[in-house]
Design a protein around this motif. Structure first.
Motif, mmCIF file in Angstrom:
data_model
loop_
_atom_site.group_PDB
_atom_site.id
_atom_site.type_symbol
_atom_site.label_atom_id
_atom_site.label_comp_id
_atom_site.label_asym_id
_atom_site.label_seq_id
_atom_site.Cartn_x
_atom_site.Cartn_y
_atom_site.Cartn_z
ATOM 1 N N GLY A 90 -33.452 21.948 90.579
ATOM 2 C CA GLY A 90 -34.312 21.934 91.758
ATOM 3 C C GLY A 90 -35.286 23.111 91.762
ATOM 4 O O GLY A 90 -36.455 22.982 92.140
ATOM 5 N N THR A 91 -34.796 24.272 91.318
ATOM 6 C CA THR A 91 -35.661 25.454 91.248
ATOM 7 C C THR A 91 -36.696 25.303 90.138
ATOM 8 O O THR A 91 -37.836 25.737 90.273
ATOM 9 N N VAL A 92 -36.304 24.672 89.039
ATOM 10 C CA VAL A 92 -37.271 24.397 87.966
ATOM 11 C C VAL A 92 -38.428 23.595 88.548
ATOM 12 O O VAL A 92 -39.600 23.913 88.344
ATOM 13 N N MET A 93 -38.079 22.553 89.323
ATOM 14 C CA MET A 93 -39.116 21.666 89.855
ATOM 15 C C MET A 93 -40.006 22.388 90.856
ATOM 16 O O MET A 93 -41.227 22.262 90.818
ATOM 17 N N SER A 94 -39.408 23.184 91.745
ATOM 18 C CA SER A 94 -40.265 23.831 92.741
ATOM 19 C C SER A 94 -41.120 24.923 92.092
ATOM 20 O O SER A 94 -42.271 25.129 92.465
ATOM 21 N N LEU B 66 -40.256 21.100 77.009
ATOM 22 C CA LEU B 66 -38.836 20.998 77.332
ATOM 23 C C LEU B 66 -38.641 20.143 78.575
ATOM 24 O O LEU B 66 -39.484 20.126 79.466
ATOM 25 N N SER B 67 -37.508 19.442 78.627
ATOM 26 C CA SER B 67 -37.154 18.661 79.810
ATOM 27 C C SER B 67 -36.723 19.614 80.929
ATOM 28 O O SER B 67 -36.425 20.776 80.678
ATOM 29 N N TYR B 68 -36.693 19.091 82.155
ATOM 30 C CA TYR B 68 -36.241 19.915 83.283
ATOM 31 C C TYR B 68 -34.856 20.498 83.004
ATOM 32 O O TYR B 68 -34.562 21.641 83.320
ATOM 33 N N ARG B 69 -34.010 19.660 82.430
ATOM 34 C CA ARG B 69 -32.639 20.086 82.183
ATOM 35 C C ARG B 69 -32.598 21.266 81.198
ATOM 36 O O ARG B 69 -31.879 22.237 81.396
ATOM 37 N N ASP B 70 -33.401 21.182 80.140
ATOM 38 C CA ASP B 70 -33.429 22.271 79.167
ATOM 39 C C ASP B 70 -34.069 23.533 79.751
ATOM 40 O O ASP B 70 -33.655 24.645 79.443
ATOM 41 N N ILE B 71 -35.103 23.339 80.572
ATOM 42 C CA ILE B 71 -35.732 24.512 81.193
ATOM 43 C C ILE B 71 -34.711 25.228 82.083
ATOM 44 O O ILE B 71 -34.608 26.458 82.081
ATOM 45 N N ALA B 72 -33.924 24.415 82.829
ATOM 46 C CA ALA B 72 -32.908 24.993 83.705
ATOM 47 C C ALA B 72 -31.920 25.820 82.889
ATOM 48 O O ALA B 72 -31.524 26.915 83.282
#
Lengths: 239, 173
Positions: free
Chosen positions: B144-148, B130-136
């Motif tokens: 930002g929390t997904v990334m950290s 999943l992309s960052y956006r979908d994970i979020a």
């Protein structure tokens, strides 16, 4: 390395970096071996999870259940068929010590378990595992025995809800056939009764009461072998 | 009504493996994954009319929420809030280089041992792609929390699998 390199490298590995940042990062990696090495460690970690971590596929019974769950008509059809079997065979009518609700619900529960694939909650051929499992969950404790020497292997147990009360279901295997034994508390009036079997459309049902418990045995196994099984069960159940 | 069922089967059921994989990684055992997923699939069917956009992240969000409800009821210690307010994008250091031959069992255990907040983003990113956006969207957290969290998950994982963390493999000095 810059302070935000961490974030950039993760985004780079994940394909989430914009084109301009990719060019900038790549040219800096070419000039900075430690940045390059950090990227490689990150890439390796990511690749390890992608290629080596367990990917759990849905078991077949869940796939089937997901279809069944969305087809109340199909399920209702199955129940109706079972009810019809129970009714047409006179399963219900005039059985000493029998209880029509319990018998037909036991058959319906057997079909439901087969349809959904939820046959066993505790899988064990060890009666010393299955019995305490029931004891911990039910207000009564049926005798659980393994009849493997006679060719009826204990496969495990599950809980079900039949006749408005929780029941123990002991599951046995005989070749490809499953035998469900539904055990619930007998109504106060019931003494020790003899089993009476019936056969209809592939389902055989035997029932008896003993030691304050009533037993309904449901299977597609043939009558003779099922009668042998019930004989063993009655002995172990104290009838 | 029948059209709805057919549409559900066509759009949602192809993602049943992804749904199970997520439930299995979050509950960490077959039996509970099974229970939670049955519940989640019923919920998905009931709310199917509300589906906008892609089915996969939508289904995974339903499953993720069912898992969290289950964890809150049955494993409350697992879902205690994390102190991840501080942005942490630190990278695994050179000491965390992966052992050359990786033991799959150890890898699976290391993932299972991650706090569930890190485990879910890792599974959604690496196993479900999943992309960052979908994970979020699935996890209900900002990008930002997904990334950290993903960064923390990878660092913790690399550290627990590193050569240094496997003393049995170390050559005596």
């Amino acid at each position: 390395m810059k302070s935000d390199d961490g974030r950039a490298l993760h985004a780079y590995v994940d394909g989430e970096l914009d084109a301009a940042s990719i060019l900038e990062l790549e040219s800096r990696m070419a000039a900075d071996p430690s940045l390059r090495a950090a990227y490689e460690r990150l890439r390796d970690t990511s690749a390890a999870v992608r290629t080596q971590a367990e990917y759990f596929r849905a078991p077949a019974h869940l796939r089937a259940a997901s279809r069944v769950a969305k087809r109340p008509a199909l399920l209702a059809g199955a129940f109706a068929a079972v009810a019809a079997i129970a009714f047409a065979t006179g399963l219900i009518v005039g059985r000493p010590g029998g209880d029509e609700g319990f018998a037909s619900e036991a058959v319906a529960a057997h079909v439901r378990a087969n349809l959904s694939g939820r046959l066993i909650d505790v899988a064990s051929s060890d009666q010393h595992t299955v019995k305490p499992w029931f004891s911990a969950r039910l207000p009564f404790s049926p005798a659980v025995a393994d009849f493997s020497p006679a060719g009826f292997e204990l496969a495990g147990g599950r809980l079900d809800f039949v006749g408005g009360e929780p029941v123990a279901v002991m599951v046995y295997k005989r070749r490809q056939h499953l035998i469900d034994v539904y055990v619930g508390r007998a109504p106060a009036s019931a003494g020790v009764t003899t089993e009476r079997g019936l056969t209809k459309d592939g389902f055989n049902v035997e029932q008896f009461s003993a030691a304050g418990l009533r037993y309904y045995v449901v299977s597609d196994l043939n009558r003779n072998e099922l009668a042998d099984f019930v004989g063993l069960l009655r002995k172990s159940g104290g009838a | 009504m029948n059209g709805d069922r057919a549409r559900f089967e066509q759009t949602v059921l192809p993602h049943l493996d992804a749904a199970y994989n997520l439930a299995r990684w979050l509950t960490r055992n077959d039996h509970d994954a099974d229970d939670v997923l049955q519940e989640a699939m019923l919920r998905a069917y009931r709310h199917f009319a509300g589906l906008r956009g892609e089915a996969r992240p939508w289904l995974l969000a339903v499953v993720r929420n069912a898992c969290w409800s289950w964890l809150q009821a049955n494993r409350p210690a697992d879902v205690e809030p994390l102190d991840d307010g501080i942005a942490d994008d630190s990278l695994p250091g050179p000491e965390a280089a992966l052992a050359r031959t990786l033991d799959r069992r150890l890898l699976n255990e290391a993932i299972a041992a991650l706090p569930v907040q890190f485990r879910e983003v890792l599974v959604l990113r690496e196993l479900e792609d999943l992309s960052y956006r979908d994970i979020a969207r699935v996890a209900g957290i900002p990008i930002g929390t997904v990334m950290s969290r993903l960064a923390r998950a990878r660092r913790l994982l690399a550290e627990s699998l590193s050569v240094a963390a496997a003393p049995r493999l170390r050559v005596h000095k």
